[in-house]
Design an enzyme around this catalytic site. Structure first.
Site, PDB file in Angstrom:
ATOM      1  CB  SER A   1      -0.893   0.011   1.238  1.00 18.69           C
ATOM      2  OG  SER A   1      -1.352   1.329   1.459  1.00 18.69           O
TER       3      SER A   1
ATOM      4  CG  HIS B   1      -3.923  -1.429  -1.637  1.00 17.41           C
ATOM      5  ND1 HIS B   1      -5.071  -2.107  -1.988  1.00 17.41           N
ATOM      6  CD2 HIS B   1      -4.262  -0.626  -0.596  1.00 17.41           C
ATOM      7  CE1 HIS B   1      -6.066  -1.733  -1.187  1.00 17.41           C
ATOM      8  NE2 HIS B   1      -5.604  -0.825  -0.336  1.00 17.41           N
TER       9      HIS B   1
ATOM     10  CG  ASP C   1      -4.969   2.616   0.767  1.00 20.29           C
ATOM     11  OD1 ASP C   1      -5.975   1.884   0.668  1.00 20.29           O
ATOM     12  OD2 ASP C   1      -3.874   2.224   1.215  1.00 20.29           O
TER      13      ASP C   1
ATOM     14  CG  MET D   1      -7.929   7.436   2.583  1.00 23.63           C
ATOM     15  SD  MET D   1      -7.070   7.320   4.160  1.00 23.63           S
ATOM     16  CE  MET D   1      -6.413   5.657   4.075  1.00 23.63           C
TER      17      MET D   1
ATOM     18  CG  HIS E   1      -9.208   0.585  -0.571  1.00 21.28           C
ATOM     19  ND1 HIS E   1      -8.638   0.320   0.658  1.00 21.28           N
ATOM     20  CD2 HIS E   1     -10.553   0.622  -0.350  1.00 21.28           C
ATOM     21  CE1 HIS E   1      -9.590   0.207   1.572  1.00 21.28           C
ATOM     22  NE2 HIS E   1     -10.761   0.396   0.985  1.00 21.28           N
TER      23      HIS E   1
ATOM     24  CG  MET F   1     -11.204   3.752   1.990  1.00 20.96           C
ATOM     25  SD  MET F   1      -9.637   3.605   2.888  1.00 20.96           S
ATOM     26  CE  MET F   1      -8.485   3.688   1.539  1.00 20.96           C
TER      27      MET F   1
ATOM     28  CG  MET G   1     -11.784  -2.430   4.903  1.00 21.40           C
ATOM     29  SD  MET G   1     -10.268  -1.890   4.109  1.00 21.40           S
ATOM     30  CE  MET G   1      -9.421  -1.054   5.445  1.00 21.40           C
TER      31      MET G   1
ATOM     32  CG  ASP H   1      -6.394  -2.662   3.029  1.00 17.71           C
ATOM     33  OD1 ASP H   1      -5.302  -2.443   3.581  1.00 17.71           O
ATOM     34  OD2 ASP H   1      -7.021  -1.809   2.361  1.00 17.71           O
TER      35      ASP H   1
HETATM   36  C1  DX5 Z   1      -6.350   1.714   5.544  1.00 13.83           C
HETATM   37  C2  DX5 Z   1      -5.853   1.391   4.155  1.00 13.83           C
HETATM   38  C3  DX5 Z   1      -4.793   0.358   4.093  1.00 13.83           C
HETATM   39  C4  DX5 Z   1      -3.515   0.744   4.806  1.00 13.83           C
HETATM   40  C5  DX5 Z   1      -2.866  -0.508   5.310  1.00 13.83           C
HETATM   41  O1  DX5 Z   1      -7.499   2.454   5.460  1.00 13.83           O
HETATM   42  O2  DX5 Z   1      -6.928   0.934   3.353  1.00 13.83           O
HETATM   43  O3  DX5 Z   1      -4.524  -0.030   2.753  1.00 13.83           O
HETATM   44  O4  DX5 Z   1      -2.590   1.411   3.993  1.00 13.83           O
HETATM   45  O5  DX5 Z   1      -1.753  -0.133   6.043  1.00 13.83           O
HETATM   46  P1  DX5 Z   1      -1.064  -1.137   7.076  1.00 13.83           P
HETATM   47  O6  DX5 Z   1      -0.584  -2.327   6.267  1.00 13.83           O
HETATM   48  O7  DX5 Z   1       0.037  -0.351   7.651  1.00 13.83           O
HETATM   49  O8  DX5 Z   1      -2.113  -1.544   8.078  1.00 13.83           O
HETATM   50 ZN    ZN Z   2      -6.498   0.029   1.364  1.00 10.31          ZN
END
Ligand code: DX5
Ligand code: ZN
Length: 226
Positions: free
Chosen positions: A8, A33, A35, A37, A66, A68, A137, A179
């Site tokens: 990620s 991956h 992310d 947000m 991903h 969010m 998750m 994840d």
């Molecule tokens: C959290 C993200 C994850 C995050 C995982 O909301 O969706 O992808 O980056 O990070 P680690 O592996 O550090 O838990």
């Molecule tokens: Zn993620």
């Protein structure tokens, strides 16, 4: 079982993202991956389609976006144009889940559903055969570096059974991705519970030597038949 490691970028150096992508792929990453947000669906703000487009030339493996974010649909086409392979979203964030799945497919990407720790697997009932990825998750979304929530293992076992049944019915592959909080000391148990794709942010990027950190994750999986 083919296992995939998906670093990620949330824990990468954002000032050197292209190089980070190249380096984790050289070190054995199977998927990147990404992310997204929005400070609305989750209390954090990261990156959008422009950054996805910027890393695309470095990403010789699939980009797993991903989302969010809420609402979802307006960003789907943007990420498809920016080079996403998979686009996952949280069903709570879309008013019309089936429509969003179809939109992702129409844009040429592979749809995934992302389920929060308290979201029941029942939301897959009428969606599983339309998607290519279930993203479970194992932390609450919003931040890297959180601890793996143990009840995810039970949920993974149940999700695995549903996915196996759907794959038998349709002959189509559906990835089961986990994840949050994946580390070298729990990845074997997570694989045993049924995951085939492992997002790892802090476990990969906090070590510095990516051959070593990805190798440590993979060595827990190799040679094991769960
Ligand atoms: C959290 C993200 C994850 C995050 C995982 O909301 O969706 O992808 O980056 O990070 P680690 O592996 O550090 O838990
Ligand atoms: Zn993620």
């Amino acid at each position: 079982m083919k296992y995939r490691i998906a670093p990620s970028l949330l824990s990468a150096d954002f000032a050197r993202l292209g190089e980070e992508v190249r380096n984790v792929i050289a070190a054995g990453a199977d998927i990147i991956h990404f992310d997204v947000m929005d400070n609305h669906y989750v209390p954090n703000l990261t990156v959008g389609p422009l950054v996805c487009q910027a890393i695309k030339p470095y990403a010789t493996v699939p980009i797993d976006v991903h989302l969010m974010v809420q609402p979802v649909d307006a960003l789907v086409g943007e990420f498809a144009k920016a080079g996403a392979t998979y686009i996952s979203f949280h069903p709570e964030a879309s008013r019309h889940v089936d429509r969003t799945i179809a939109l992702i497919r129409e844009c040429g990407c592979k749809p995934g559903l992302a389920l929060n720790p308290a979201t029941p697997l029942d939301c897959l009932d009428w969606a599983l055969e339309q998607i290519d990825l279930v993203l479970l998750m194992s932390v609450n979304p919003g931040f890297g570096g959180q601890a793996f929530i143990p009840h995810t293992l039970d949920k993974l076992r149940q999700a695995r059974a549903r996915i196996d049944a759907a794959q038998q019915r349709t002959g189509r592959e559906i990835l089961l991705e986990v994840d949050g909080g994946v580390k070298a000391d729990n990845i074997a148990a997570i694989a045993k519970a049924g995951a085939d794709t492992f997002v790892a942010g802090s476990a990969v990027f906090s070590g510095g030597d990516y051959v070593k950190t990805i190798g440590a994750l993979r060595s827990q999986l190799s040679g094991k038949s769960f």
